[in-house]
Design an enzyme around this catalytic site. Sequence first.
Site, mmCIF file in Angstrom:
data_model
loop_
_atom_site.group_PDB
_atom_site.id
_atom_site.type_symbol
_atom_site.label_atom_id
_atom_site.label_comp_id
_atom_site.label_asym_id
_atom_site.label_seq_id
_atom_site.Cartn_x
_atom_site.Cartn_y
_atom_site.Cartn_z
ATOM 1 N N PHE A 138 0.864 -1.191 0.000
ATOM 2 C CA PHE A 138 0.000 0.000 0.000
ATOM 3 C C PHE A 138 0.893 1.230 0.000
ATOM 4 C CE2 PHE A 138 -2.455 3.520 1.517
ATOM 5 C CZ PHE A 138 -3.628 3.377 0.780
ATOM 6 N N ASP A 223 9.308 2.528 1.642
ATOM 7 C CA ASP A 223 8.159 3.306 2.083
ATOM 8 C C ASP A 223 8.060 3.119 3.599
ATOM 9 O OD1 ASP A 223 5.666 4.131 2.934
ATOM 10 O OD2 ASP A 223 4.605 3.438 1.152
ATOM 11 N N LYS A 252 2.784 10.467 7.764
ATOM 12 C CA LYS A 252 2.070 10.049 8.988
ATOM 13 C C LYS A 252 2.627 10.659 10.272
ATOM 14 C CE LYS A 252 -0.095 5.793 7.339
ATOM 15 N NZ LYS A 252 -1.501 6.124 7.476
#
Length: 400
Positions: A138, A223, A252
């Site tokens: 993702f 990532d 985030k």
Amino acid sequence: MDTQEIMARGQAFLAGTYGRAPVAFTRGAGTRLWDSDGREYLDFVSGIAVCNVGHCHPKVVAAIQEQAQRLLHVSNLYYIEPQVRLARWLAEHSFADKSFFCNSGAEAIEAALKLARRHAATRCGPQRHEVVCMENSFHGRTFGALSATMQPKYQEGFQPLVPGFVSVPFNDLPALERAVTERTCAVLLEPIQGAGGVNVPDRGYLAAVRRVCDERGALLIFDEIQTGLGRTGTLFAYEDEGVEPDIMALAKGLAGGVPMGAMLARDEVMAAFTPGSHASTFGGNPLASAAAFATVSVIEEEHLVEHGRKVGAYFAAGLERLGEYFPRLGRVRGRGLLLGLELPVEGAPAVDACRQRGFLINCIKGSVLRFLPPLLIQEQEVEALLTCLHEVFTELDGLR
Ligand SMILES: Cc1ncc(COP(=O)(O)O)c(C=O)c1O
């Protein structure tokens, strides 16, 4: 507005892109949230791995207030002091030399993909443009990030996607060896897959991926949008096995709840970007940068990485113990405070039952409960959740 009114207006005026729980939060402090009816909750979601330093950390709030009074935005036509301070901190605490700032995880991935393609194009020509990605990855919802997100449910209805993305099973070295060719500019992966089910690769896999990239002249992009900033027990997940990428995407947890993304790289790789190659109006603006610098300072000063690692081990052991009462539960997955527990049944009823008891947890892939508390969570708070889970699992059909 009370909860019912907020929900009714939300349904009337918001795009239907989210399946939302019937609750609206109005206040947060540390590991706690309060809803619009005044009910208190213990948070094991952290706004999806964002509030690593807890909700409204006083030092982050103070930095935002101070910066908001001084300067909010000027653009990257000029130098920005909080931005350079943050970039220096990141360089001092990671493999990277330089940072490009943006506003979200997907944007950090876009920047990483563009840098990898440009780096390869300037050295080897445009034929070296493929990006090898992992099944169950993702990376975000913009077209480049979505093209790298190898889960059909996210891509459905959006074709044609960006060409040049190749998929291999995660943790399958022979498949990777076959996929990385002279057309590959980069391999992109999460060191631990988050939304794909909290999947930890075998020890040695990341080092082998690094070796394949080096042998074939491809860049390695990690990532760390979900795994970074202390979430998995080290400041960055790559530190666990000492395998450094060439490019890293962050977002985030970076700015304590203020939207911010970053793409980091070593000097010689970042050199492929020159003035005009890439840009973001808001990227690294004074407010977000001040929030981020305060956030990383809190992580450091309050030793949250070490604390999260310790409580994470305690939490994982407690979840494992639940398996003694409920033998149909899967093994606990993850590291630090990114933990997953697979149920033999749909996870949504467990999430709802926990919320009704004042505990926020999350479910991914239909049946994997995911736990992402703030890094400052205490062992007694973990214990309270474990007791709640025990009750909830006892009431759920299909767990014994
Ligand atoms: C590993 C990973 N990459 C990228 C993203 C996308 O980030 P954003 O939603 O900020 O665009 C996410 C978000 O969940 C993520 O977990």
